[in-house]
Design a protein around this motif. Sequence first.
Motif, PDB file in Angstrom:
ATOM      1  N   CYS A  58      46.800  12.480  -6.811  1.00 35.21           N
ATOM      2  CA  CYS A  58      47.586  12.790  -8.019  1.00 35.21           C
ATOM      3  C   CYS A  58      46.706  13.399  -9.110  1.00 35.21           C
ATOM      4  N   ALA A  59      45.421  13.049  -9.112  1.00 34.13           N
ATOM      5  CA  ALA A  59      44.524  13.541 -10.165  1.00 34.13           C
ATOM      6  C   ALA A  59      44.268  15.036 -10.042  1.00 34.13           C
ATOM      7  N   SER A  60      44.352  15.574  -8.819  1.00 34.11           N
ATOM      8  CA  SER A  60      44.063  16.999  -8.639  1.00 34.11           C
ATOM      9  C   SER A  60      45.315  17.820  -8.361  1.00 34.11           C
ATOM     10  N   ASP A  61      46.465  17.180  -8.186  1.00 33.08           N
ATOM     11  CA  ASP A  61      47.698  17.919  -7.930  1.00 33.08           C
ATOM     12  C   ASP A  61      48.247  18.491  -9.248  1.00 33.08           C
ATOM     13  N   ALA A  62      48.759  19.720  -9.198  1.00 39.46           N
ATOM     14  CA  ALA A  62      49.230  20.385 -10.422  1.00 39.46           C
ATOM     15  C   ALA A  62      50.369  19.617 -11.078  1.00 39.46           C
ATOM     16  N   LEU A  63      51.168  18.908 -10.273  1.00 37.37           N
ATOM     17  CA  LEU A  63      52.284  18.134 -10.826  1.00 37.37           C
ATOM     18  C   LEU A  63      52.027  16.620 -10.732  1.00 37.37           C
ATOM     19  N   SER A  64      50.794  16.262 -10.465  1.00 42.70           N
ATOM     20  CA  SER A  64      50.392  14.838 -10.369  1.00 42.70           C
ATOM     21  C   SER A  64      51.247  14.061  -9.381  1.00 42.70           C
ATOM     22  N   ARG A  65      51.601  14.708  -8.273  1.00 48.13           N
ATOM     23  CA  ARG A  65      52.461  14.032  -7.298  1.00 48.13           C
ATOM     24  C   ARG A  65      51.679  13.026  -6.465  1.00 48.13           C
ATOM     25  N   ARG A 108      51.206   2.099  -8.659  1.00 40.35           N
ATOM     26  CA  ARG A 108      51.723   3.408  -8.224  1.00 40.35           C
ATOM     27  C   ARG A 108      52.001   4.330  -9.425  1.00 40.35           C
ATOM     28  N   GLY A 109      52.156   3.722 -10.599  1.00 42.51           N
ATOM     29  CA  GLY A 109      52.363   4.519 -11.804  1.00 42.51           C
ATOM     30  C   GLY A 109      51.111   5.254 -12.252  1.00 42.51           C
ATOM     31  N   GLN A 110      50.039   5.143 -11.501  1.00 41.81           N
ATOM     32  CA  GLN A 110      48.793   5.847 -11.838  1.00 41.81           C
ATOM     33  C   GLN A 110      49.030   7.353 -11.962  1.00 41.81           C
ATOM     34  N   ARG A 111      49.975   7.878 -11.203  1.00 43.80           N
ATOM     35  CA  ARG A 111      50.211   9.331 -11.278  1.00 43.80           C
ATOM     36  C   ARG A 111      50.746   9.730 -12.657  1.00 43.80           C
ATOM     37  N   PHE A 112      51.408   8.796 -13.365  1.00 46.96           N
ATOM     38  CA  PHE A 112      51.889   9.087 -14.718  1.00 46.96           C
ATOM     39  C   PHE A 112      50.722   9.027 -15.708  1.00 46.96           C
ATOM     40  N   TRP A 113      49.777   8.135 -15.455  1.00 45.07           N
ATOM     41  CA  TRP A 113      48.568   8.108 -16.298  1.00 45.07           C
ATOM     42  C   TRP A 113      47.804   9.422 -16.134  1.00 45.07           C
ATOM     43  N   GLU A 114      47.697   9.890 -14.894  1.00 42.53           N
ATOM     44  CA  GLU A 114      47.000  11.165 -14.645  1.00 42.53           C
ATOM     45  C   GLU A 114      47.763  12.322 -15.299  1.00 42.53           C
ATOM     46  N   TRP A 122      55.923  18.522 -17.569  1.00 48.05           N
ATOM     47  CA  TRP A 122      57.126  17.793 -17.152  1.00 48.05           C
ATOM     48  C   TRP A 122      57.170  16.394 -17.761  1.00 48.05           C
ATOM     49  N   LEU A 123      56.002  15.807 -18.014  1.00 47.60           N
ATOM     50  CA  LEU A 123      55.992  14.464 -18.601  1.00 47.60           C
ATOM     51  C   LEU A 123      55.957  14.535 -20.128  1.00 47.60           C
ATOM     52  N   ALA A 124      55.261  15.534 -20.661  1.00 47.30           N
ATOM     53  CA  ALA A 124      55.135  15.646 -22.116  1.00 47.30           C
ATOM     54  C   ALA A 124      56.494  15.802 -22.788  1.00 47.30           C
ATOM     55  N   LYS A 125      57.456  16.364 -22.058  1.00 47.63           N
ATOM     56  CA  LYS A 125      58.766  16.582 -22.695  1.00 47.63           C
ATOM     57  C   LYS A 125      59.654  15.331 -22.644  1.00 47.63           C
ATOM     58  N   THR A 126      59.196  14.277 -22.004  1.00 47.68           N
ATOM     59  CA  THR A 126      59.975  13.025 -21.978  1.00 47.68           C
ATOM     60  C   THR A 126      59.982  12.410 -23.368  1.00 47.68           C
TER      61      THR A 126
END
Length: 205
Positions: A58-65, A108-114, A122-126
């Motif tokens: 998730c740290a290197s994926d463009a969408l933190s998937r 598993r929420g680590q991808r949201f931290w990343e 996509w997350l900043a607009k939440t």
Amino acid sequence: MFGPEDDVAVFACSHRRGGNSDAAAELVARGVREAGAGARIVRLRQYEVLPCLACRACASDALSRCVLAARDDAESLFDVLLRARAVVVASPIYFYGPPSRAKTLIDRGQRFWEARRKGDAWLAKTPDRRAFACFVAGQPTGNRLFDGARLTFKYFLENFGLPLTDPPLGLRGMDAAGDLLSDPEASRAVIELGHAAGRAARGDA
Ligand SMILES: Cc1cc2nc3c(=O)[nH]c(=O)nc-3n(C[C@H](O)[C@H](O)[C@H](O)COP(=O)(O)O)c2cc1C
């Protein structure tokens, strides 16, 4: 799974069916409805969540998937957190922290931290909303009884734009399954937490 009519997502985090966290979730939902909002109880034990692999994909994926996204229910639970107008966590204390099932989801929420760290659009607009917590613990004493769970949920939820209201509602001496419901004062405090969450969902608080 989660519709606009639901407004407030109430996460019941216990492994025990019909225990104090389940009762707390029902009382919160009652309070939310009394405040004029909708509530949906999400019982975590009904969902499969695999542990984080710490693979750092998730740290290197463009969408933190997450590489596990299609293999379990974590993403549908995250979707609830992103869409709810307010969130309430009703959780027991296990060894001064959240139960393992909730902690597995939190990891598993680590991808949201990343995604926050990288500034993913996509997350900043939440939008920012509010989260609340009700913790139940068997011990009657302990100055720091709720600190572990409070901090763990706080740093998980804030990645979703859900700052945790401080202090959480911490209920002590709740060990047997019926202890919360047999305590009118504690039950009233939980319903009032539901009122606060309902008002937050309606934008009244
Ligand atoms: C594995 C486990 C660990 C626990 N650890 C603690 C603890 O550290 N402190 C405490 O006060 N109670 C502890 N308890 C007691 C629970 O917090 C208490 O029974 C609570 O009411 C359980 O919530 P529930 O009814 O929603 O399942 C523990 C219970 C279990 C099963």
